[in-house]
Design a protein around this motif. Structure first.
Motif, PDB file in Angstrom:
ATOM      1  N   LEU A 202       3.004   5.078  -2.689  1.00 33.25           N
ATOM      2  CA  LEU A 202       2.761   6.168  -1.803  1.00 33.25           C
ATOM      3  C   LEU A 202       3.770   6.161  -0.685  1.00 33.25           C
ATOM      4  CD1 LEU A 202      -1.249   5.718  -1.103  1.00 33.25           C
ATOM      5  CD2 LEU A 202      -0.035   7.437  -2.551  1.00 33.25           C
ATOM      6  N   LEU A 203       3.992   7.130  -0.061  1.00 28.41           N
ATOM      7  CA  LEU A 203       5.068   7.337   1.065  1.00 28.41           C
ATOM      8  C   LEU A 203       4.667   8.274   1.853  1.00 28.41           C
ATOM      9  CD1 LEU A 203       7.970   6.990   2.058  1.00 28.41           C
ATOM     10  CD2 LEU A 203       8.776   9.267   0.787  1.00 28.41           C
ATOM     11  N   ALA A 204       4.685   7.774   3.248  1.00 27.40           N
ATOM     12  CA  ALA A 204       4.474   8.410   4.395  1.00 27.40           C
ATOM     13  C   ALA A 204       5.588   8.638   5.435  1.00 27.40           C
ATOM     14  CB  ALA A 204       3.221   7.976   5.130  1.00 27.40           C
ATOM     15  N   SER A 205       5.627   9.549   6.217  1.00 30.75           N
ATOM     16  CA  SER A 205       6.617   9.508   7.315  1.00 30.75           C
ATOM     17  C   SER A 205       6.491   8.470   8.273  1.00 30.75           C
ATOM     18  CB  SER A 205       6.836  10.679   7.792  1.00 30.75           C
ATOM     19  OG  SER A 205       5.516  11.087   8.848  1.00 30.75           O
TER      20      SER A 205
ATOM     21  N   PHE B 281       0.897  -1.050   0.100  1.00 24.90           N
ATOM     22  CA  PHE B 281       0.027  -0.021   0.007  1.00 24.90           C
ATOM     23  C   PHE B 281       0.867   1.101  -0.091  1.00 24.90           C
ATOM     24  CE2 PHE B 281      -2.061   3.306   2.090  1.00 24.90           C
ATOM     25  CZ  PHE B 281      -3.449   3.359   1.514  1.00 24.90           C
ATOM     26  N   SER B 282       1.711   1.154   0.801  1.00 31.01           N
ATOM     27  CA  SER B 282       2.832   2.417   0.831  1.00 31.01           C
ATOM     28  C   SER B 282       3.995   2.105   1.768  1.00 31.01           C
ATOM     29  CB  SER B 282       2.055   3.440   1.607  1.00 31.01           C
ATOM     30  OG  SER B 282       1.905   3.226   3.049  1.00 31.01           O
ATOM     31  N   TRP B 283       4.889   2.883   1.542  1.00 32.59           N
ATOM     32  CA  TRP B 283       6.294   2.767   2.374  1.00 32.59           C
ATOM     33  C   TRP B 283       5.978   3.922   3.537  1.00 32.59           C
ATOM     34  CZ3 TRP B 283       8.939  -1.161   1.198  1.00 32.59           C
ATOM     35  CH2 TRP B 283       8.871  -1.737  -0.286  1.00 32.59           C
ATOM     36  N   GLU B 284       6.755   3.752   4.742  1.00 30.36           N
ATOM     37  CA  GLU B 284       6.761   4.590   5.592  1.00 30.36           C
ATOM     38  C   GLU B 284       8.219   4.670   5.986  1.00 30.36           C
ATOM     39  OE1 GLU B 284       2.446   4.838   7.855  1.00 30.36           O
ATOM     40  OE2 GLU B 284       4.414   4.016   9.030  1.00 30.36           O
ATOM     41  N   LEU B 285       8.833   5.940   6.399  1.00 27.65           N
ATOM     42  CA  LEU B 285      10.213   6.274   6.670  1.00 27.65           C
ATOM     43  C   LEU B 285      10.638   5.558   7.769  1.00 27.65           C
ATOM     44  CD1 LEU B 285      10.579   9.913   5.324  1.00 27.65           C
ATOM     45  CD2 LEU B 285      11.326   7.916   3.962  1.00 27.65           C
ATOM     46  N   MET B 286       9.627   5.399   8.803  1.00 27.61           N
ATOM     47  CA  MET B 286       9.999   4.815  10.126  1.00 27.61           C
ATOM     48  C   MET B 286       8.735   4.991  10.806  1.00 27.61           C
ATOM     49  SD  MET B 286      13.041   6.098  12.824  1.00 27.61           S
ATOM     50  CE  MET B 286      14.441   6.133  11.388  1.00 27.61           C
ATOM     51  N   ASN B 287       8.796   4.053  11.694  1.00 26.69           N
ATOM     52  CA  ASN B 287       7.656   3.969  12.784  1.00 26.69           C
ATOM     53  C   ASN B 287       8.030   5.234  13.875  1.00 26.69           C
ATOM     54  OD1 ASN B 287       5.200   3.392  14.363  1.00 26.69           O
ATOM     55  ND2 ASN B 287       6.843   2.344  15.830  1.00 26.69           N
ATOM     56  N   GLU B 288       7.178   6.169  13.874  1.00 30.82           N
ATOM     57  CA  GLU B 288       7.227   7.308  15.035  1.00 30.82           C
ATOM     58  C   GLU B 288       8.676   7.527  15.000  1.00 30.82           C
ATOM     59  OE1 GLU B 288       5.783   5.547  18.618  1.00 30.82           O
ATOM     60  OE2 GLU B 288       3.760   5.920  17.760  1.00 30.82           O
TER      61      GLU B 288
END
Length: 359
Positions: free
Chosen positions: A214-217, A179-186
């Motif tokens: 998609l990309l989120a932080s 669905f997406s990547w996230e740069l890091m959890n929290e």
């Protein structure tokens, strides 16, 4: 959007998907389907010191608890090589092949996966273990400013994005199951200017490798200001809501749902409440969840990802949850039924939007 149609997220978090047994992983995915979820979220972990112990591991890598309580069964994604004095990545059966399995099994069930490249916290190593490789005890700034950890992180990200799944032959960069990547959890990086610099640099780097996803932080954005959403390469906003940890009441959390989700309008980007929980230790847990789910349904958020769905361990038992009390089980209980209904309602919301937009 998915195939040109609006997609609302009804999701679940699970932290042990990268290191649980194959049966434990598939039980979680099956329970996610049974809950009517369409997205699962996890972090790629664990990270250790060195295999020979000369570079210490800062968490209990040898735990004999169950998978939910961080027995990783020897799984390692990254470690320190003391001979070559550098990070090594494990792409074998007890490394990234675990993510191959997760993605392939999610695909079979029609589930999408949010993958955070790393966890900020030290529960299974994460960014804290990586800064400890270099002898630092600075939890909040070293990782984001030291050239060595920056290089290590970029190398890790490139390894993941350019990987080809050993089971189905699909490149991660082209895998529609992600669905997406996230740069890091929290990524609780301090001070704020350092956080902004790191997020921007890493977002640009990820997008240089993969423009398909998609990309989120992955930031918890506890104040609701969402500085990450101002970064052009960040596609959607995330926030985490825990009254216990945020020093607010459940009623104030309901107010936050309305206020924080409205930031999607301000930035013209989707917003997800991607972690939230209220402990079963409170007699009003069901009422609180019912209130929150209704508020989310009525909000500007694109959906929610509850913390956390856990399934029966290989012992046949649900894991004990003595600390937080946030666990959701496929046990036919009232909380399970409530979340099933909320997820179904979210799906129905999607259908209503599609009907309204039809010619």
């Amino acid at each position: 959007m998915l195939k040109g149609e609006p997609l609302f997220v009804a999701g679940v978090n699970n932290h042990y998907l990268p290191f649980g047994s194959p049966a434990e992983v598939t039980r979680v995915l099956d329970d996610a389907v049974a809950m009517n979820a369409n997205v699962v979220r996890t972090f790629i972990q664990p990270v250790i010191g060195s295999l020979d112990g000369t570079t210490p591991t800062i968490w209990n890598w040898r735990s004999t608890a169950d998978s939910s309580n961080l027995n990783v069964h020897g799984v390692v994604m990254m470690a320190w090589d003391p001979i070559r004095a550098r990070m090594v990545v494990n792409d074998g059966p007890d490394g990234l092949q675990r993510i191959d399995f997760l993605l392939d099994e999610a695909r079979k069930r029609g589930l999408k996966v949010i993958l955070a490249f790393l966890d900020f916290w030290s529960y299974t190593g994460g960014a804290q273990q990586m800064r400890a490789w270099y002898g630092s005890d600075d939890e909040y700034s070293f990782f984001a400013k030291d050239p060595r950890t920056i290089a290590d992180y970029k190398r890790w990200v490139k390894t993941v994005i350019t990987r080809v799944n050993s089971i189905n032959g699909v490149s991660y960069a082209a895998d529609p199951t992600i669905f997406s990547w996230e740069l890091m959890n929290e990524p609780d990086i301090h001070p704020a200017p350092l956080l902004a610099t790191w997020l921007n640099e890493m977002a640009v780097y990820v997008k240089s490798l993969d423009r398909n996803h998609l990309l989120a932080s992955g930031h918890s954005n506890p104040t609701g200001e969402f500085p990450d959403m101002a970064i052009s390469k960040i596609d959607f906003g995330t926030w985490h809501g825990y009254p216990r940890f945020n020093g607010i009441t459940p009623e104030q959390m309901t107010d936050r749902i309305s206020a924080f989700c409205s930031m999607s309008v301000a930035f013209n980007k989707p917003v997800l409440l991607e972690e939230f929980g209220w402990s079963k230790a409170h007699a009003n847990q069901l009422d609180v969840y019912g209130s929150w789910m209704q508020a989310l349904y009525n909000s500007d958020c694109a959906g929610w990802v509850v913390w956390r769905l856990v399934s029966r361990q290989d012992s046949g038992l649900f894991p004990a949850d003595p600390v937080d009390g946030f666990d959701i089980h496929n046990d036919g209980g009232q909380l399970w039924t409530l979340m099933q209904s909320a997820a179904k309602k979210q799906i129905d919301k999607q259908a209503k939007v599609e009907a309204l937009s039809a010619p």
